[in-house]
Design a protein around this motif. Structure first.
Motif, PDB file in Angstrom:
ATOM      1  N   GLU A   1      66.699  64.790  97.051  1.00 50.24           N
ATOM      2  CA  GLU A   1      66.381  64.157  95.771  1.00 50.24           C
ATOM      3  C   GLU A   1      66.633  62.658  95.827  1.00 50.24           C
ATOM      4  OE1 GLU A   1      67.711  64.415  91.045  1.00 50.24           O
ATOM      5  OE2 GLU A   1      68.402  65.923  92.480  1.00 50.24           O
ATOM      6  N   LYS A   2      67.767  62.260  96.409  1.00 52.42           N
ATOM      7  CA  LYS A   2      68.106  60.842  96.491  1.00 52.42           C
ATOM      8  C   LYS A   2      67.178  60.096  97.464  1.00 52.42           C
ATOM      9  CE  LYS A   2      71.630  59.987  93.771  1.00 52.42           C
ATOM     10  NZ  LYS A   2      71.575  58.916  92.737  1.00 52.42           N
ATOM     11  N   LEU A   3      66.857  60.718  98.597  1.00 48.43           N
ATOM     12  CA  LEU A   3      65.957  60.069  99.549  1.00 48.43           C
ATOM     13  C   LEU A   3      64.580  59.877  98.929  1.00 48.43           C
ATOM     14  CD1 LEU A   3      66.869  61.835 102.921  1.00 48.43           C
ATOM     15  CD2 LEU A   3      67.370  59.472 102.265  1.00 48.43           C
ATOM     16  N   ASN A   4      64.096  60.876  98.217  1.00 53.69           N
ATOM     17  CA  ASN A   4      62.817  60.734  97.523  1.00 53.69           C
ATOM     18  C   ASN A   4      62.858  59.557  96.558  1.00 53.69           C
ATOM     19  OD1 ASN A   4      61.613  62.927  98.804  1.00 53.69           O
ATOM     20  ND2 ASN A   4      62.118  64.368  97.182  1.00 53.69           N
ATOM     21  N   HIS A   5      63.935  59.459  95.808  1.00 53.28           N
ATOM     22  CA  HIS A   5      64.074  58.379  94.824  1.00 53.28           C
ATOM     23  C   HIS A   5      64.148  57.009  95.500  1.00 53.28           C
ATOM     24  CE1 HIS A   5      65.479  56.028  91.421  1.00 53.28           C
ATOM     25  NE2 HIS A   5      66.530  55.664  92.133  1.00 53.28           N
ATOM     26  N   PHE A   6      65.015  56.889  96.508  1.00 52.20           N
ATOM     27  CA  PHE A   6      65.217  55.579  97.129  1.00 52.20           C
ATOM     28  C   PHE A   6      63.971  55.080  97.858  1.00 52.20           C
ATOM     29  CE2 PHE A   6      70.018  56.490  97.288  1.00 52.20           C
ATOM     30  CZ  PHE A   6      70.249  55.718  96.162  1.00 52.20           C
ATOM     31  N   PHE A   7      63.332  55.939  98.637  1.00 52.76           N
ATOM     32  CA  PHE A   7      62.158  55.476  99.371  1.00 52.76           C
ATOM     33  C   PHE A   7      60.988  55.175  98.447  1.00 52.76           C
ATOM     34  CE2 PHE A   7      64.360  57.028 103.164  1.00 52.76           C
ATOM     35  CZ  PHE A   7      64.108  55.966 104.018  1.00 52.76           C
ATOM     36  N   ASN A   8      60.880  55.899  97.351  1.00 55.03           N
ATOM     37  CA  ASN A   8      59.834  55.604  96.377  1.00 55.03           C
ATOM     38  C   ASN A   8      60.066  54.246  95.721  1.00 55.03           C
ATOM     39  OD1 ASN A   8      57.460  56.439  94.746  1.00 55.03           O
ATOM     40  ND2 ASN A   8      58.929  56.370  93.074  1.00 55.03           N
ATOM     41  N   SER A   9      61.325  53.922  95.443  1.00 57.11           N
ATOM     42  CA  SER A   9      61.624  52.642  94.798  1.00 57.11           C
ATOM     43  C   SER A   9      61.514  51.473  95.767  1.00 57.11           C
ATOM     44  CB  SER A   9      63.022  52.672  94.163  1.00 57.11           C
ATOM     45  OG  SER A   9      64.031  52.823  95.134  1.00 57.11           O
ATOM     46  N   ILE A  10      61.908  51.687  97.023  1.00 58.07           N
ATOM     47  CA  ILE A  10      61.884  50.609  98.008  1.00 58.07           C
ATOM     48  C   ILE A  10      60.468  50.120  98.265  1.00 58.07           C
ATOM     49  CG2 ILE A  10      62.203  50.120 100.474  1.00 58.07           C
ATOM     50  CD1 ILE A  10      64.731  51.863 100.342  1.00 58.07           C
ATOM     51  N   LYS A  11      59.506  51.030  98.317  1.00 54.91           N
ATOM     52  CA  LYS A  11      58.141  50.628  98.678  1.00 54.91           C
ATOM     53  C   LYS A  11      57.567  49.624  97.679  1.00 54.91           C
ATOM     54  CE  LYS A  11      55.528  54.283  96.327  1.00 54.91           C
ATOM     55  NZ  LYS A  11      54.573  55.404  96.493  1.00 54.91           N
ATOM     56  N   ASN A  12      58.056  49.654  96.434  1.00 57.70           N
ATOM     57  CA  ASN A  12      57.538  48.756  95.396  1.00 57.70           C
ATOM     58  C   ASN A  12      58.453  47.581  95.113  1.00 57.70           C
ATOM     59  OD1 ASN A  12      55.214  50.396  94.840  1.00 57.70           O
ATOM     60  ND2 ASN A  12      56.562  51.827  93.752  1.00 57.70           N
ATOM     61  N   ASP A  13      59.506  47.424  95.898  1.00 58.20           N
ATOM     62  CA  ASP A  13      60.482  46.353  95.669  1.00 58.20           C
ATOM     63  C   ASP A  13      60.251  45.242  96.694  1.00 58.20           C
ATOM     64  OD1 ASP A  13      62.675  44.702  95.344  1.00 58.20           O
ATOM     65  OD2 ASP A  13      64.099  46.350  95.067  1.00 58.20           O
ATOM     66  N   SER A  14      59.637  44.161  96.270  1.00 61.23           N
ATOM     67  CA  SER A  14      59.295  43.078  97.194  1.00 61.23           C
ATOM     68  C   SER A  14      60.512  42.335  97.718  1.00 61.23           C
ATOM     69  CB  SER A  14      58.338  42.088  96.514  1.00 61.23           C
ATOM     70  OG  SER A  14      58.951  41.507  95.371  1.00 61.23           O
ATOM     71  N   SER A  15      61.668  42.504  97.056  1.00 65.56           N
ATOM     72  CA  SER A  15      62.884  41.829  97.529  1.00 65.56           C
ATOM     73  C   SER A  15      63.466  42.511  98.764  1.00 65.56           C
ATOM     74  CB  SER A  15      63.935  41.781  96.419  1.00 65.56           C
ATOM     75  OG  SER A  15      64.462  43.075  96.155  1.00 65.56           O
ATOM     76  N   ILE A  16      63.054  43.754  99.013  1.00 65.96           N
ATOM     77  CA  ILE A  16      63.520  44.494 100.186  1.00 65.96           C
ATOM     78  C   ILE A  16      62.461  44.392 101.279  1.00 65.96           C
ATOM     79  CG2 ILE A  16      64.139  46.760 101.117  1.00 65.96           C
ATOM     80  CD1 ILE A  16      65.194  47.483  98.331  1.00 65.96           C
ATOM     81  N   ARG A  17      62.864  43.870 102.434  1.00 66.99           N
ATOM     82  CA  ARG A  17      61.905  43.632 103.512  1.00 66.99           C
ATOM     83  C   ARG A  17      62.160  44.501 104.737  1.00 66.99           C
ATOM     84  NH1 ARG A  17      60.690  37.153 103.915  1.00 66.99           N
ATOM     85  NH2 ARG A  17      60.462  36.711 101.676  1.00 66.99           N
ATOM     86  N   ALA A  18      63.291  45.162 104.803  1.00 67.12           N
ATOM     87  CA  ALA A  18      63.600  46.040 105.933  1.00 67.12           C
ATOM     88  C   ALA A  18      64.596  47.084 105.469  1.00 67.12           C
ATOM     89  CB  ALA A  18      64.163  45.258 107.112  1.00 67.12           C
ATOM     90  N   VAL A  19      64.609  48.224 106.170  1.00 64.75           N
ATOM     91  CA  VAL A  19      65.466  49.354 105.792  1.00 64.75           C
ATOM     92  C   VAL A  19      66.225  49.834 107.023  1.00 64.75           C
ATOM     93  CG1 VAL A  19      65.518  51.695 104.836  1.00 64.75           C
ATOM     94  CG2 VAL A  19      63.789  50.055 104.025  1.00 64.75           C
ATOM     95  N   ILE A  20      67.504  50.150 106.825  1.00 60.84           N
ATOM     96  CA  ILE A  20      68.315  50.817 107.845  1.00 60.84           C
ATOM     97  C   ILE A  20      68.714  52.175 107.287  1.00 60.84           C
ATOM     98  CG2 ILE A  20      70.463  50.776 109.176  1.00 60.84           C
ATOM     99  CD1 ILE A  20      70.368  47.700 108.969  1.00 60.84           C
ATOM    100  N   LEU A  21      68.468  53.229 108.048  1.00 66.46           N
ATOM    101  CA  LEU A  21      68.840  54.583 107.637  1.00 66.46           C
ATOM    102  C   LEU A  21      69.900  55.106 108.589  1.00 66.46           C
ATOM    103  CD1 LEU A  21      68.254  57.091 105.848  1.00 66.46           C
ATOM    104  CD2 LEU A  21      66.505  57.740 107.514  1.00 66.46           C
ATOM    105  N   THR A  22      71.025  55.563 108.041  1.00 65.68           N
ATOM    106  CA  THR A  22      72.128  56.031 108.882  1.00 65.68           C
ATOM    107  C   THR A  22      72.865  57.167 108.184  1.00 65.68           C
ATOM    108  OG1 THR A  22      73.982  55.264 110.268  1.00 65.68           O
ATOM    109  CG2 THR A  22      73.858  54.403 108.005  1.00 65.68           C
ATOM    110  N   GLY A  23      73.935  57.646 108.808  1.00 65.71           N
ATOM    111  CA  GLY A  23      74.729  58.724 108.237  1.00 65.71           C
ATOM    112  C   GLY A  23      76.205  58.376 108.223  1.00 65.71           C
TER     113      GLY A  23
END
Length: 262
Positions: A34-56
């Motif tokens: 649920e959280k991954l769906n939310h975060f990745f959906n929001s990131i794609k439309n956020d022009s202030s975010i230019r790169a993503v790091i995914l970790t655990g």
């Protein structure tokens, strides 16, 4: 925030997403999905975010599916619905016009392996382990593994890894081209942040369109790519970033790319 299934922090144009259920080795629980769906959906439309790091968090990147949750799948129809829900964020990850780095800190097993290789670049801790392991629970590889893995390691190697469920060390994964670099555990996030910084400093429109073209380049002919390059280059010729890059080159100064069209 510490109790959230997934944590996202944004700093200097980089979104760091951390799977945060270490007691279950960050297996894909309903809360994580649920959280991954939310975060990745929001990131794609956020022009202030230019790169993503995914970790655990903890000793695992992601240990795969939530096996206890499989009991909810009681029919072919419910299995299809289950997979559609789980694959939504992965499609957003792959298709978003922003670089995504997998910082694999530990186990990337099953669907965790699938998620890692769906990212644009994989950087592994020296303690990382990679394996499909779907056979152990009588399933086929999912979340795009059957698409991405043969393109990375070749068909014969992909079949061997899928049929045997062999676990790879970080160094073996690097030898196979699965990860770009292997670094010490304590340096992993710093290394990935430095790499992401180098992406953030470059023109986001050009980077995004480059990612999109590379994603399907292996299924395209040279003629198709040349036609697409011409079309896309026409677009980026008319960006402020192109004008800024030319100005900075002539003036011998550092460009400031804003991701704006004229």
């Amino acid at each position: 925030m510490e109790n959230e299934a997934v944590i996202m922090q944004v700093n200097n144009g980089i979104a760091t997403i951390t799977l945060n259920e270490p007691n279950s080795l960050n297996a894909l629980s309903g809360a994580i999905i649920e959280k991954l769906n939310h975060f990745f959906n929001s990131i794609k439309n956020d022009s202030s975010i230019r790169a993503v790091i995914l970790t655990g968090n903890g000793r695992s990147f992601c240990a795969g599916g939530d096996i206890k949750g499989f009991s909810k799948v009681t029919s072919a129809a419910s299995g299809r619905k289950y997979m559609q829900k789980h694959s939504y964020f992965l499609k957003e990850l792959v298709n978003m016009e922003k670089p995504v780095i997998a910082a694999v800190n530990g186990f990337a097993i099953g669907a965790g392996f699938s998620i890692a290789i769906a990212c644009d670049i994989v950087i592994a801790s020296s303690k990382a382990k990679f394996g499909l392991s779907f056979n152990k629970v009588g399933l086929v590889p999912d979340l795009g593994a059957l698409y991405h893995l043969p393109r990375i390691v070749g068909m014969a190697r992909a079949k061997e890894l899928a049929f045997s469920d062999r676990i790879l060390s970080a160094s073996e994964a690097k030898d196979y081209g699965i990860c770009l670099e292997v670094v010490e555990e304590d340096y992993l996030l710093n290394f990935c942040t430095e790499l992401a910084d180098s992406f953030v400093a470059n023109p986001p429109i050009a980077i995004g369109l480059t990612k999109t073209m590379l994603n399907h380049s292996m299924e395209s002919s040279l003629e198709d790519i040349l036609k697409e390059e011409a079309m896309v280059q026409g677009i980026v010729f008319n960006t402020q970033d192109h004008q800024e890059g030319v100005r900075a080159f002539i003036d011998k100064t550092k460009p400031n790319f804003t991701g704006s069209y004229q």
